[in-house]
Design an enzyme around this catalytic site. Structure first.
Site, mmCIF file in Angstrom:
data_model
loop_
_atom_site.group_PDB
_atom_site.id
_atom_site.type_symbol
_atom_site.label_atom_id
_atom_site.label_comp_id
_atom_site.label_asym_id
_atom_site.label_seq_id
_atom_site.Cartn_x
_atom_site.Cartn_y
_atom_site.Cartn_z
ATOM 1 N N ASP A 78 1.009 -1.442 -0.392
ATOM 2 C CA ASP A 78 -0.052 0.315 -0.142
ATOM 3 C C ASP A 78 1.153 1.408 -0.023
ATOM 4 O OD1 ASP A 78 -2.240 1.254 0.069
ATOM 5 O OD2 ASP A 78 -2.229 1.054 2.088
ATOM 6 N N ASP A 110 2.438 6.766 -4.532
ATOM 7 C CA ASP A 110 1.999 7.951 -3.966
ATOM 8 C C ASP A 110 2.221 8.800 -4.070
ATOM 9 O OD1 ASP A 110 0.168 9.306 -2.425
ATOM 10 O OD2 ASP A 110 -0.267 8.632 -0.506
ATOM 11 N N HIS A 224 -9.550 4.530 -0.878
ATOM 12 C CA HIS A 224 -9.153 4.505 0.416
ATOM 13 C C HIS A 224 -9.878 4.807 1.520
ATOM 14 C CE1 HIS A 224 -4.756 4.144 -0.858
ATOM 15 N NE2 HIS A 224 -5.004 3.756 -1.990
ATOM 16 N N THR A 249 -8.205 0.925 10.046
ATOM 17 C CA THR A 249 -9.039 1.552 11.116
ATOM 18 C C THR A 249 -9.380 0.750 12.013
ATOM 19 O OG1 THR A 249 -8.558 3.923 9.845
ATOM 20 C CG2 THR A 249 -9.842 3.601 12.126
#
Ligand code: 13P
Length: 301
Positions: A78, A110, A224, A249
């Protein structure tokens, strides 16, 4: 090309990617996928080995070798940011090369904190490296906030103004010029906060905006900040190009809340939370039958 190609999924089947900020979370997540006959990715972001307990991409890879069940799982790298959440430049290429060399089956670069041209350049560079090894690449365009230091700007203002949302025109150019396989987009979701005591806002999704990005790009899109988004938004999103959803989370909190009791309790909590996400929130029970991967040999190098 081999690697994980999710473009062949039937519309409306979404692939969950579960983040592993602590290594003992991985085994119960794999068990939950197996028990619910669902397919999912095991994922780790750079900040999870820098700021949490994932240790390193090597440690994650080794734990994956121990607990994987490739009828139900693949391993994904990720967020490796070009500029991180603390505004520090990262040697993103070294981190991604290392993961590919280890045997990660899919990677993300990213560049979303860069201007468009630089994001295209950085992403294209990783695509060249990864595709040469048969590995798919996810890029990001737009601002999915939440991991930065300091409080999030008022969420309702962010959503109402669409500030930071992915532009469909830019997304079109980004996809053509980078040849990225999956694109992470900003349409209202936010990452859950890194601090344990701060509550995540209940995010909404601008589905009309997502539809415009979908039509402009026609590649699998990624959502996301998947924890705690209402089911109707998620179902709407999967009908508008979202092919992968990242969940972090909700599982991290399950683990952190139960770890003072015992490791066994924490692993049980992660297992139960994963089953809940798969069955109730994402309706993915049995989804393994629907996901067709073209990396059946699963030999990344
Ligand atoms: P949440 O932590 O908000 O579920 O988001 C996870 C994520 O997007 C990881 O890339």
């Amino acid at each position: 090309m081999s690697g994980i190609r999710i473009g062949v999924r039937p519309a409306e089947t979404v692939i969950p990617a579960f983040n592993i900020p602590y290594l003992p979370m991985m085994e119960p997540i794999v068990a939950a996928l197996r028990e619910t006959d669902s397919f999912g990715l095991i994922a780790v972001a750079r900040l999870e080995w820098i700021k949490f307990g994932a240790q390193s991409s090597r440690a994650v890879f080794e734990e994956y070798q121990r607990v994987k069940d490739e009828r139900f799982t693949r391993l994904h790298l990720d967020h490796v940011p070009v500029i991180d959440e603390d505004n520090v430049r990262v040697d993103f290429e070294a981190d991604i090369r290392e993961a590919i060399d280890l045997g990660f089956q899919s990677v993300m670069v990213d560049g979303s904190r860069l201007p468009l041209d630089e994001n295209i350049q950085a992403t294209r560079r990783i695509v060249a490296i990864a595709h040469a090894r048969g590995i798919s690449v996810e890029g990001e365009l737009g601002a999915v906030l939440g991991h930065e230091a300091g409080p999030l700007p008022p969420y309702e203002d962010l959503f109402a103004t669409g500030k930071g949302f992915t532009s469909p025109e830019e997304a079109k150019r980004f996809v053509v010029e980078t040849e990225v396989d999956w694109l992470s987009v900003a349409v209202g979701s936010v990452h859950g906060p890194l601090m344990q005591h701060i509550q995540k806002v209940e995010a909404k999704l601008d589905l009309a905006h997502l539809q415009r990005i979908h039509e402009a790009t026609r590649i699998p899109l990624v959502l996301h900040g998947g924890s705690g988004i209402k089911k109707e938004y998620i179902l709407g999103a999967t009908r508008r190009g979202i092919a992968k959803i990242n969940i972090g989370t909700v599982l991290r909190k399950a683990y952190q809340n139960a770890i003072p009791i015992s490791m066994a309790a924490a692993q049980q909590a992660v297992h139960d939370a994963t089953v809940l996400v798969l069955t109730k929130e994402l309706d993915l029970q049995g989804s393994r039958q629907l996901v067709h991967l073209d990396d059946s040999e699963s030999s990344p190098t």
